[in-house]
Structure formats: C-alpha cells, structure tokens
Design an enzyme around this catalytic site. Structure first.
Site, PDB file in Angstrom:
ATOM      1  N   ASP A  17       0.822  -1.198   0.000  1.00 44.21           N
ATOM      2  CA  ASP A  17       0.000   0.000   0.000  1.00 44.21           C
ATOM      3  C   ASP A  17       0.866   1.262   0.000  1.00 44.21           C
ATOM      4  O   ASP A  17       2.012   1.244   0.436  1.00 44.21           O
ATOM      5  CB  ASP A  17      -0.908  -0.010   1.236  1.00 44.21           C
ATOM      6  CG  ASP A  17      -2.102   0.894   1.071  1.00 44.21           C
ATOM      7  OD1 ASP A  17      -2.391   1.314  -0.071  1.00 44.21           O
ATOM      8  OD2 ASP A  17      -2.751   1.200   2.086  1.00 44.21           O
ATOM      9  N   ASN A  36     -10.293  -3.012  -6.151  1.00 40.99           N
ATOM     10  CA  ASN A  36      -9.539  -2.028  -6.943  1.00 40.99           C
ATOM     11  C   ASN A  36     -10.171  -1.769  -8.321  1.00 40.99           C
ATOM     12  O   ASN A  36      -9.908  -0.734  -8.943  1.00 40.99           O
ATOM     13  CB  ASN A  36      -8.076  -2.467  -7.145  1.00 40.99           C
ATOM     14  CG  ASN A  36      -7.206  -2.306  -5.914  1.00 40.99           C
ATOM     15  OD1 ASN A  36      -6.242  -3.042  -5.718  1.00 40.99           O
ATOM     16  ND2 ASN A  36      -7.516  -1.337  -5.056  1.00 40.99           N
TER      17      ASN A  36
END
Ligand code: IPE
Ligand code: MG
Length: 230
Positions: free
Chosen positions: A2, A50
């Site tokens: 991330d 996503n």
C-alpha cells in the site's frame, strides 16, 4: 503493498508514477526474498475492490502489469522462481492473461521460491468459491458433510499449494487486512509499517524479518509450553 498513490501525490506526481515506482519495489523485494530463502511470497497487487478505481488508473495498472510480466520472465527463470496467481484473473485484459499464462508455464519447473501474485483477488470471494465447490460435491454425493474439515477448505483456496502463511507485511500504515488471505492469516504474524511501498527496500524487509524473529508464536498455548517444546 500500500501507499503508491500517497507516495506519488506527496511528491507532486501522478498516482501512476507511484505505481511504477511500486513495481520497482516488487522486483527488488522479490529478488531479496529469494536471496533470504523465503519459501513463498504473495504480493497483493490488485484487489477485487480495486476495479472500482477511476478507469484511467485501472488501465494504467493493467498496462504496468503487462509490462512487468513481459520483463520478468527471464529474471524469474534466472532466479529459479515459480510464478503462480490467486484471484479471478478471467477479469484481466486478454493480453495480461496471455502474459501471465506464459510466465506461469515457463517457470513451472522452478523450485527456489514461489511468487504468488494476488490479482483481481478478494479473500471473501475466494472463500465463497470454495464453499460453492464443497456444496456441489456434497450435492453430488461425492463428499459427506461430516468429512468437511479445515484441510478440505484450505485445499480449495487459490493458495492450496502454498505453505502456512507466517508473516503478513503491510506498508503505508493502515491497520486493516483489506480482504487479504482472511482464512490463511489465522495464526500469521502481522507487521505494519508506515513506510510506503515505493520506499520499502531491503533494509525495511530486514526490519520486518527481525520483528518476525523476535515474536513468540504460541498458537493459543502458553509461553512455558512453547519454551518446553523441542
Ligand atoms: C497500492 O497503493 C497499490 C495498488 C492498490 C495497486 P495505493 O494505490 O493503494 O496507494 P494509496 O493507498 O492511494 O496511497
Ligand atoms: Mg491504498
């Protein structure tokens, strides 16, 4: 992995530049993990969630994934690394699927380390698919409900051939698992660092490994029991 977006935005760059930089971390950390003797490395590259990002970011990521796969075939072979994937890759663009299949086939015989790319991956979806498969087997009379055990579920997950998950590293500081390996993580050690993925280097990996080594894994037992066991 991330923090690509925030890393880029903090430098006045577009988010895709962050992903490009993140791809370089993928290459160096994969190489380093292999060097350290890690048996299996799973990289959470793209989640089912996503897909909901802006279309230009999604297409940029897919393009980057294709480029990565094309450039890594020889590198993975040279380092004896076998590539596999987790997730519903049927959703990926055709050319990315082709590249993925090509590298997976080419590295099929490699034994030094398994690199598992979690692509279009969601742990709940993975568990759901396993449950469905089990239900169909029960319905078809091939499996009895009383024979459903932990191994029965584990073996139907995308990670079936991987060893137990020992350590989860999350970069960029968020204290959550974000639909990653929820079944597999039961007794894994968690390491969360504020360092963003583009900045996660060999030194940072060493720190994570040192933290892992310092933990006492008790698996529900007492410290004294663990110390007494061989
Ligand atoms: C992780 O970085 C990479 C992918 C999800 C592909 P992010 O893109 O989530 O970065 P932040 O969280 O916006 O900083
Ligand atoms: Mg993020």
């Amino acid at each position: 992995m991330d923090g690509n977006g925030r890393w880029a935005q903090g430098r006045g760059l577009g988010r895709l530049r962050g992903h490009e930089s993140g791809a370089r971390s993928v290459e160096s950390i994969t190489r380093y993990a292999r060097k350290l003797g890690v048996e299996a490395l799973t990289l959470y590259a793209f989640s089912t969630e996503n897909w909901g990002r802006p279309t230009d970011e999604v297409s940029g990521l897919m393009k980057l994934l294709g480029t990565y796969l094309r450039s890594q075939r020889q590198e993975l072979l040279d380092n004896d690394i076998r590539l596999i994937h987790s997730g519903d890759v049927s959703q990926l663009p055709e050319d990315v699927r082709t590249q993925l299949r090509r590298v997976e086939l080419a590295t099929d015989h490699c034994e030094g380390m398994v690199l598992n790319l979690a692509l279009s991956y969601g742990s709940r979806q993975e568990i759901l698919a396993a449950v469905r498969e089990i239900a169909e087997e029960v319905q078809g009379g091939r499996l009895q409900p009383e024979d459903i055990d932990e191994a029965c579920i584990t073996s139907r997950l995308d990670t079936a051939e991987l060893p137990e998950l020992d350590l989860v590293i999350r970069t960029s500081g968020e204290m959550r698992l974000s639909n990653f390996l929820l079944w597999q993580v039961a007794y894994s050690e968690l390491y969360i660092t504020d360092v963003s993925w583009p900045e996660f280097d060999e030194r940072q990996f060493d720190k994570a490994m040192a933290a892992y080594r310092s933990r006492q894994r008790r698996f529900g037992k007492t410290g004294a029991q663990i110390e007494a066991s061989p």
